[in-house]
Design a protein around this motif. Structure first.
Motif, PDB file in Angstrom:
ATOM      1  N   VAL A 176       0.162   2.737  -3.682  1.00  0.00           N
ATOM      2  CA  VAL A 176      -1.165   3.107  -3.665  1.00  0.00           C
ATOM      3  C   VAL A 176      -1.245   4.586  -3.375  1.00  0.00           C
ATOM      4  O   VAL A 176      -2.079   5.297  -3.738  1.00  0.00           O
ATOM      5  CB  VAL A 176      -2.051   2.241  -2.844  1.00  0.00           C
ATOM      6  CG1 VAL A 176      -3.337   2.670  -2.853  1.00  0.00           C
ATOM      7  CG2 VAL A 176      -1.801   0.765  -3.606  1.00  0.00           C
TER       8      VAL A 176
ATOM      9  N   SER B 174      -3.613   7.538  -5.114  1.00  0.00           N
ATOM     10  CA  SER B 174      -4.925   7.782  -4.211  1.00  0.00           C
ATOM     11  C   SER B 174      -4.719   9.077  -3.672  1.00  0.00           C
ATOM     12  O   SER B 174      -5.609   9.775  -3.559  1.00  0.00           O
ATOM     13  CB  SER B 174      -5.269   6.797  -3.306  1.00  0.00           C
ATOM     14  OG  SER B 174      -4.196   6.460  -2.249  1.00  0.00           O
TER      15      SER B 174
ATOM     16  N   TRP C 230      -1.478  -3.408 -12.971  1.00  0.00           N
ATOM     17  CA  TRP C 230      -1.389  -2.293 -12.067  1.00  0.00           C
ATOM     18  C   TRP C 230      -1.875  -1.090 -12.524  1.00  0.00           C
ATOM     19  O   TRP C 230      -2.390   0.017 -11.953  1.00  0.00           O
ATOM     20  CB  TRP C 230       0.034  -2.334 -11.390  1.00  0.00           C
ATOM     21  CG  TRP C 230       0.116  -1.614 -10.078  1.00  0.00           C
ATOM     22  CD1 TRP C 230       0.009  -2.235  -8.715  1.00  0.00           C
ATOM     23  CD2 TRP C 230       0.397  -0.150  -9.617  1.00  0.00           C
ATOM     24  NE1 TRP C 230       0.081  -1.328  -7.900  1.00  0.00           N
ATOM     25  CE2 TRP C 230       0.446  -0.175  -8.325  1.00  0.00           C
ATOM     26  CE3 TRP C 230       0.472   1.104 -10.454  1.00  0.00           C
ATOM     27  CZ2 TRP C 230       0.586   1.128  -7.711  1.00  0.00           C
ATOM     28  CZ3 TRP C 230       0.939   2.210  -9.722  1.00  0.00           C
ATOM     29  CH2 TRP C 230       0.717   2.444  -8.700  1.00  0.00           C
TER      30      TRP C 230
ATOM     31  N   TYR D 247       0.732  -1.312   0.042  1.00  0.00           N
ATOM     32  CA  TYR D 247      -0.033  -0.082   0.122  1.00  0.00           C
ATOM     33  C   TYR D 247       0.884   1.435  -0.095  1.00  0.00           C
ATOM     34  O   TYR D 247       0.693   2.169  -0.715  1.00  0.00           O
ATOM     35  CB  TYR D 247      -0.903  -0.079   1.262  1.00  0.00           C
ATOM     36  CG  TYR D 247      -1.780   1.235   1.286  1.00  0.00           C
ATOM     37  CD1 TYR D 247      -3.129   1.261   0.642  1.00  0.00           C
ATOM     38  CD2 TYR D 247      -1.720   2.194   1.966  1.00  0.00           C
ATOM     39  CE1 TYR D 247      -3.776   2.355   0.542  1.00  0.00           C
ATOM     40  CE2 TYR D 247      -2.291   3.193   2.356  1.00  0.00           C
ATOM     41  CZ  TYR D 247      -3.471   3.522   1.420  1.00  0.00           C
ATOM     42  OH  TYR D 247      -4.347   4.526   1.536  1.00  0.00           O
TER      43      TYR D 247
ATOM     44  N   MET E 286      -4.976   1.107 -11.133  1.00  0.00           N
ATOM     45  CA  MET E 286      -4.669   2.177 -10.561  1.00  0.00           C
ATOM     46  C   MET E 286      -4.995   3.619 -11.595  1.00  0.00           C
ATOM     47  O   MET E 286      -5.153   4.718 -11.137  1.00  0.00           O
ATOM     48  CB  MET E 286      -3.390   2.553  -9.994  1.00  0.00           C
ATOM     49  CG  MET E 286      -2.866   1.310  -9.177  1.00  0.00           C
ATOM     50  SD  MET E 286      -3.991   1.285  -7.502  1.00  0.00           S
ATOM     51  CE  MET E 286      -3.540   2.788  -6.807  1.00  0.00           C
TER      52      MET E 286
END
Length: 288
Positions: free
Chosen positions: A108, A112, A141, A104, A145
């Motif tokens: 990520v 995000s 990925w 994460y 994403m």
């Protein structure tokens, strides 16, 4: 400011003399104080590091890898994961390294919370069939994403390290995968600078809602357990030339509609699912 390290000087000149951005993976050492209980005996932290130079030759980003792979005993990891971004005339960029992509933080978080358009991804990726092959995983990925991913893999066939690519949310734009020679390969592709805003970009999907809306197919009576990369998968053989199947392990269910063009007598095809903690060569949770 950063010391006259020859490798940095060379990379800086390469960027300035060619009016390009240059991204490289190098080692970095930082002095630490003996009052720091984690300070190594030689008085320096050593980091697996990415650097970015802009077209003027200026160092614009530096990232210390946070999720070290088990064979990286020569490196330390920073006390906190670094979230590193920089702005270019063609979008906002983030950067992390290799094993980081399975976690994460920071991978990520960059997408995000920092809303980057493109991820720069230096890697020494060992392909592990069936689900950790470079081209497949890095492209997935980028799709999941909804960012561009520029993945530059070192090329070492003896360690199954091959597979570099330029990936967009709609799929791979170009890639190279070569297990036969040690030759390098230059990849060039055109990308949307802001992929989420592009009309060509697929719309955002709520995968949780989608998964809950899928109706299950029938179960096969011939389920068995098989070990793949040391993980106990629930498997079922595809015995018919075509059909629809659902296979579950714990609360992960996989649905497959398939049709075989041909199947040799010496071939076996299976659908498999694994939902749990992977504990070989590092620990991370998988749903496959």
């Amino acid at each position: 400011r950063f010391g006259p390290a020859p490798v940095q000087e060379r990379l800086s000149c390469m960027a300035r003399n060619n009016s390009i951005y240059v991204v490289a993976n190098i080692g970095d050492k930082k002095p630490c104080n003996s009052s720091d209980p984690e300070c190594p005996s030689d008085g320096h932290y050593h980091y697996n590091t990415d650097v970015v130079f802009d077209p003027q030759g200026k160092l614009v980003a530096r990232y210390h890898k946070y999720n070290l792979f088990i064979v990286e005993g020569q490196f330390n990891y920073p006390k906190e994961p670094e979230v590193v971004t920089f702005e270019a005339p063609f979008g906002k960029f983030g950067i992390f390294t290799c094993f980081d992509i399975l976690f994460y933080e920071p991978a990520v978080v960059l997408v995000s919370k920092m809303q980057v358009d493109t991820v720069l991804f230096p890697t020494a990726w060992m392909n592990v069939l069936p689900f950790l092959t470079a081209v497949e995983f890095h492209s997935a990925w980028a799709m999941g994403m909804r960012v561009n991913v520029l993945a530059a893999n070192t090329h070492n066939t003896s360690m199954a390290m091959t597979g570099s690519g330029i990936y967009a949310p709609a799929g791979a734009r170009t890639y190279s995968y070569n297990m036969k020679t040690e030759d390098g390969h230059l990849l060039i592709a055109e990308l949307d600078a802001h992929p989420r805003l592009s009309p060509a970009s697929p719309p955002a999907v709520s995968w949780n809602s989608y998964a809950l809306s899928v109706e299950r197919f029938s179960h096969n009576d011939h389920e068995f357990t098989g070990i793949i990369f040391e993980d106990p998968f629930t498997l079922t053989e595809l015995t018919k030339p075509g059909g629809d199947l659902t296979l579950c392990q714990k609360d992960l269910c996989c649905h497959l509609s398939y049709e075989m063009a041909e199947k040799r007598d010496d071939e076996v095809y299976v659908l498999g699912a694994f939902n749990g903690l992977h504990v070989v060569e590092g620990q991370y949770y998988l749903q496959v």
